[in-house]
Design an enzyme around this catalytic site. Structure first.
Site, PDB file in Angstrom:
ATOM      1  N   GLY A  55       0.776  -1.240   0.000  1.00 25.59           N
ATOM      2  CA  GLY A  55       0.000   0.000   0.000  1.00 25.59           C
ATOM      3  C   GLY A  55       0.807   1.289   0.000  1.00 25.59           C
ATOM      4  CD1 TRP A  57       5.027   3.092  -4.562  1.00 31.39           C
ATOM      5  CD2 TRP A  57       4.303   3.047  -6.687  1.00 31.39           C
ATOM      6  NE1 TRP A  57       6.126   3.036  -5.394  1.00 31.39           N
ATOM      7  CE2 TRP A  57       5.721   3.008  -6.693  1.00 31.39           C
ATOM      8  CE3 TRP A  57       3.636   3.017  -7.904  1.00 31.39           C
ATOM      9  CZ2 TRP A  57       6.472   2.954  -7.882  1.00 31.39           C
ATOM     10  CZ3 TRP A  57       4.375   2.963  -9.087  1.00 31.39           C
ATOM     11  CH2 TRP A  57       5.778   2.934  -9.076  1.00 31.39           C
ATOM     12  CG  ASP A  93      -4.236 -11.643 -12.805  1.00 25.90           C
ATOM     13  OD1 ASP A  93      -3.772 -10.587 -13.294  1.00 25.90           O
ATOM     14  OD2 ASP A  93      -3.896 -12.781 -13.191  1.00 25.90           O
ATOM     15  CG  ASP A 117       6.337  -0.687  -7.451  1.00 25.90           C
ATOM     16  OD1 ASP A 117       7.315  -0.759  -8.209  1.00 25.90           O
ATOM     17  OD2 ASP A 117       6.435  -0.713  -6.205  1.00 25.90           O
ATOM     18  CE  LYS A 157       8.501  -3.360  -9.799  1.00 26.95           C
ATOM     19  NZ  LYS A 157       8.669  -3.443  -8.351  1.00 26.95           N
TER      20      LYS A 157
HETATM   21  C1  LIG Z   1       6.733  -4.556  -5.344  1.00 25.96           C
HETATM   22  S1  LIG Z   1       5.078  -4.961  -4.889  1.00 25.96           S
HETATM   23  C2  LIG Z   1       4.287  -3.389  -4.953  1.00 25.96           C
HETATM   24  C3  LIG Z   1       4.642  -2.471  -3.821  1.00 25.96           C
HETATM   25  C4  LIG Z   1       3.740  -1.271  -3.755  1.00 25.96           C
HETATM   26  N1  LIG Z   1       3.989  -0.350  -4.861  1.00 25.96           N
HETATM   27  C5  LIG Z   1       3.910  -0.502  -2.464  1.00 25.96           C
HETATM   28  O1  LIG Z   1       4.421   0.611  -2.517  1.00 25.96           O
HETATM   29  O2  LIG Z   1       3.496  -0.993  -1.404  1.00 25.96           O
HETATM   30  C6  LIG Z   1       4.469  -5.745  -6.332  1.00 25.96           C
HETATM   31  C7  LIG Z   1       3.054  -6.236  -6.227  1.00 25.96           C
HETATM   32  O3  LIG Z   1       2.584  -6.590  -7.536  1.00 25.96           O
HETATM   33  C8  LIG Z   1       1.535  -7.518  -7.327  1.00 25.96           C
HETATM   34  N2  LIG Z   1       1.145  -8.167  -8.595  1.00 25.96           N
HETATM   35  C9  LIG Z   1       1.938  -8.852  -9.451  1.00 25.96           C
HETATM   36  N3  LIG Z   1       1.217  -9.295 -10.490  1.00 25.96           N
HETATM   37  C10 LIG Z   1      -0.068  -8.875 -10.297  1.00 25.96           C
HETATM   38  C11 LIG Z   1      -1.271  -9.024 -11.053  1.00 25.96           C
HETATM   39  N4  LIG Z   1      -1.290  -9.688 -12.205  1.00 25.96           N
HETATM   40  N5  LIG Z   1      -2.409  -8.475 -10.566  1.00 25.96           N
HETATM   41  C12 LIG Z   1      -2.386  -7.810  -9.378  1.00 25.96           C
HETATM   42  N6  LIG Z   1      -1.272  -7.620  -8.639  1.00 25.96           N
HETATM   43  C13 LIG Z   1      -0.115  -8.143  -9.089  1.00 25.96           C
HETATM   44  C14 LIG Z   1       2.118  -8.470  -6.294  1.00 25.96           C
HETATM   45  O4  LIG Z   1       1.102  -9.205  -5.651  1.00 25.96           O
HETATM   46  C15 LIG Z   1       2.859  -7.478  -5.366  1.00 25.96           C
HETATM   47  O5  LIG Z   1       2.083  -7.187  -4.233  1.00 25.96           O
END
Ligand SMILES: C[S@@+](CC[C@H](N)C(=O)[O-])C[C@H]1O[C@@H](n2cnc3c(N)ncnc32)[C@H](O)[C@@H]1O
Length: 203
Positions: A55, A57, A93, A117, A157
């Protein structure tokens, strides 16, 4: 006793800073640094945050949009509590039609900004991580084309690899300005880069 990676992470400046503040992740500092430089999110904006958990961002985006804007966070995982009235969270997703439809319905208007991200599960092998990231990046771009207003902005990203320049070239046709950047708070050894795309040319 954790792994050496966990110990490095714990010592690390932005990780400690996030722990001491109310931000849920060190990633918050990436968005703060990027938005300071590129003015991606502004007051009153509607923002979609893809891959939002835990959370960090979304917290920063809420500060920028203030009470007149709104933020919709989406993630496969749960998010930590964010109680602002102008925040909604969708668990699922974002590459699926079902969740994309839910995003459209929750927004109820075009988005001003899409930020992603999102990270795939990382193997540590550069080419594999690049290809996994490419799938997510392409989904973010396709979804943005559906929901973004004319002149809207996106921030994505992307783990570097052989398709990076091709995607960059495509984005340059769709946006008025495209920059690639790596904020100071991004770990030096990570191949992650951020694509800042400003001024969507809505068809
Ligand atoms: C690096 S973390 C994000 C951190 C976030 N920006 C923060 O500041 O707290 C990456 C996130 O991308 C999510 N993610 C990856 N593929 C996804 C998808 N297809 N749909 C939804 N979320 C996805 C993962 O579950 C993970 O929680």
């Amino acid at each position: 006793m954790g792994s050496s990676w966990q110990r490095d992470k714990k010592k690390e400046y932005y990780y400690k800073k996030a722990k001491e503040s109310s931000y849920y992740s060190r990633a918050s500092y990436k968005l703060l640094q990027l938005n300071k430089k590129y003015k991606i999110i502004k007051e009153g904006n509607s923002v979609v945050d893809l891959g939002a958990s835990p959370g960090g961002w979304s917290q920063v985006a809420l500060e920028y949009v203030d009470s007149t804007g709104l933020v919709v966070g989406v993630d496969l995982n749960k998010i930590r509590p964010i109680n602002e009235e102008n925040f909604s969270f969708i668990r699922g997703d974002f590459t699926t039609d079902e969740i994309q439809e839910e995003i459209v319905n929750t927004l109820n208007e075009e988005a001003d900004v899409v930020i992603s991200d999102a990270s795939p599960s990382l193997s540590g092998i550069k080419n594999i991580d690049h290809l996994r990231s490419l799938d997510l990046v392409e989904s973010v771009i396709n979804l943005s084309e559906l929901i973004l207003r004319d002149r809207g902005n996106i921030l994505i990203k992307f783990f570097q690899g052989e398709d990076f320049n091709r995607v960059l070239k495509e984005l340059k046709k769709k946006f008025r300005a495209v920059k690639t950047t790596k904020p100071n708070s991004s770990r030096k050894k990570s191949s992650e880069m951020y694509l800042v795309c400003l001024g969507f040319k809505s068809p």
